[in-house]
Design a protein around this motif. Structure first.
Motif, short mmCIF file in Angstrom:
data_model
loop_
_atom_site.label_atom_id
_atom_site.label_comp_id
_atom_site.label_asym_id
_atom_site.label_seq_id
_atom_site.Cartn_x
_atom_site.Cartn_y
_atom_site.Cartn_z
N LEU A 282 66.75 35.21 55.97
CA LEU A 282 67.86 34.73 55.47
C LEU A 282 68.71 35.37 54.55
CD1 LEU A 282 67.07 30.80 55.48
CD2 LEU A 282 68.35 32.07 57.40
N LEU A 283 67.97 36.17 53.91
CA LEU A 283 68.80 36.84 52.84
C LEU A 283 69.78 37.82 53.16
CD1 LEU A 283 68.85 37.51 49.68
CD2 LEU A 283 67.09 39.13 49.85
N ILE A 288 75.51 39.03 53.80
CA ILE A 288 76.77 39.62 54.82
C ILE A 288 77.70 38.24 54.81
CG2 ILE A 288 77.17 39.85 57.15
CD1 ILE A 288 74.55 41.50 57.54
N SER A 289 77.42 37.22 54.98
CA SER A 289 78.19 36.15 54.69
C SER A 289 79.04 36.13 53.58
CB SER A 289 77.50 34.70 55.16
OG SER A 289 76.44 34.38 54.25
N ALA A 311 80.47 39.94 62.98
CA ALA A 311 79.91 39.83 61.71
C ALA A 311 78.58 39.13 62.30
CB ALA A 311 80.76 39.33 60.71
N SER A 312 78.69 38.02 63.01
CA SER A 312 77.51 37.30 63.29
C SER A 312 76.31 38.22 63.75
CB SER A 312 77.89 36.22 64.29
OG SER A 312 78.82 35.17 63.68
N ALA A 313 76.79 39.13 64.74
CA ALA A 313 75.66 39.96 65.58
C ALA A 313 75.06 40.80 64.52
CB ALA A 313 76.73 40.71 66.52
N ILE A 314 75.95 41.58 63.53
CA ILE A 314 75.33 42.18 62.56
C ILE A 314 74.16 41.46 61.77
CG2 ILE A 314 76.03 43.27 60.22
CD1 ILE A 314 78.60 44.33 61.59
N SER A 315 74.66 40.12 61.52
CA SER A 315 73.67 39.38 60.43
C SER A 315 72.53 39.17 61.34
CB SER A 315 74.31 37.98 60.14
OG SER A 315 75.56 38.30 59.42
N VAL A 318 70.29 42.36 61.63
CA VAL A 318 69.56 42.69 60.48
C VAL A 318 68.41 41.68 60.09
CG1 VAL A 318 70.04 43.00 57.72
CG2 VAL A 318 71.61 43.83 59.50
N ALA A 319 68.76 40.40 60.51
CA ALA A 319 67.56 39.35 60.19
C ALA A 319 66.48 39.60 61.32
CB ALA A 319 68.05 38.18 60.64
N ALA A 320 66.73 40.09 62.73
CA ALA A 320 65.57 40.40 63.25
C ALA A 320 64.81 41.72 62.68
CB ALA A 320 66.17 40.91 64.57
N VAL A 321 65.60 42.65 62.42
CA VAL A 321 64.77 43.79 61.72
C VAL A 321 63.85 43.39 60.79
CG1 VAL A 321 65.00 46.07 60.77
CG2 VAL A 321 66.56 45.60 62.52
#
Length: 333
Positions: A282-283, A288-289, A311-315, A318-321
């Motif tokens: 979540l960090l 990003i948000s 923006a949601s896709a980027i978040s 990154v969370a998946a990575v």
């Protein structure tokens, strides 16, 4: 001091003291049978309520008792001991409180003093062993030719009761162990604490009894009659056996507690790991948000119709990575 039996020959109440603070007075013949005939009496057993001031007065004015015995009977504390004073053997020994005691399922104290012709007993709470011996005398199933035989029977009943307590605690530990092995241990912590507390109390008293009988054997072997020496040896052996059994149960309880604590530690580590993964995942999304939530000019994707979705896709990417990285790191540890 002469305390007469009731005029009609009935017993005093074994549960409520009379005007002397007495629970009962029993008379025994030479053969050990109970009798109401004073002329046939060889020895007597009197049982007092020690918290009754009338009983304390009777004991304090008993001329047959040597001063050290009288002082030990009337002392406020409860220190277990066995001592010899002249021809009087006296002591304060642990016993299980009776079921109808206000503080049931605990240890009380039985004070006694006896010579060849008289046994004086006292206690503050109802005691199981004394009550069982009294009932055996009432129904005629037991005969006691001397006070020493009766004291051995009382202590034997006390040790039997503690043996039963240890057996029940062993069964309790069996159940706790089964549930720990089957991973159904979530409610066993308090039960194990209670079992260990009872074990500590009984084991401590058994250690005290073993030490007391050993002291009696070493200090007064040449002063005591052979019958009392044999009695002390038998009770010492039983107390030593129970002491050993208590040590084994204590060791087993400690091992179960260690295993339970290990499972609790493992569960705590798993929860902390999950919390760490959630925090790490979540960090980036929070960062990003937070960036896109700034109320300043020049923010990217502000004028793009699909800016929110980008923006949601980027978040999420990154969370998946981060999640995959944390999982791989967790496997490596």
């Amino acid at each position: 001091m002469t305390i007469p039996l009731n005029p009609d020959g009935s017993d005093l109440s074994p549960y409520l003291p009379d005007e002397h603070g007495l629970f009962f007075v029993y008379r025994f013949t030479v053969e050990g049978a109970r009798t109401q005939d004073a002329t046939a009496t060889h020895w007597t057993w009197r049982s007092y309520q020690l918290s009754d001031m009338r009983a304390r007065h009777e004991i304090a004015t008993e001329p047959a008792l040597p001063p050290p015995v009288r002082d030990a009977f009337l002392s406020a504390g409860h220190g277990c001991h066995i001592d010899l004073e002249g021809d009087w053997l006296y002591g304060d020994l642990p016993d299980l409180r009776h079921d109808y005691s206000a503080e049931a399922r605990g240890l009380g104290h039985f004070r006694f003093a006896f010579n060849d012709t008289m046994l004086i007993g006292g206690r503050k709470q109802p005691l199981q062993s004394v009550d069982k011996i009294r009932k055996a005398i009432d129904n005629g199933s037991r005969k006691f030719r001397s006070p020493a035989e009766l004291i051995e029977a009382v202590m034997g009943q006390s040790l039997d009761g503690m043996t039963t307590e240890l057996a029940d605690l062993g069964d309790t530990l069996d159940g706790i162990e089964d549930r720990i092995v089957c991973d159904a241990w979530h409610n066993e912590r308090q039960a194990l604490v209670d079992a260990r507390r009872q074990l500590v109390v009984i084991h401590r008293q058994m250690a005290t009894l073993t030490s007391l009988f050993r002291h009696l054997d070493h200090s007064h072997r040449n002063d005591l009659p052979d019958a009392i020496n044999d009695m002390a040896a038998r009770l010492s052996h039983r107390a030593h056996t129970l002491h050993h059994d208590g040590e084994q149960l204590q060791a087993r309880a400690r091992l179960l507690q260690d295993e339970l604590m290990a499972k609790l530690t493992t569960q705590s580590n798993q929860l902390l790991y999950m919390l760490s993964v959630m925090t790490a995942v979540l960090l980036p999304m929070t960062i990003i948000s937070g960036l896109f939530g700034m109320n300043v000019g020049g923010l990217p994707l502000v004028d793009t119709p699909v800016g929110f979705w980008v923006a949601s896709a980027i978040s999420l990417a990154v969370a998946a990575v981060v999640y995959l990285f944390v999982r791989r790191l967790g496997r490596g540890m």
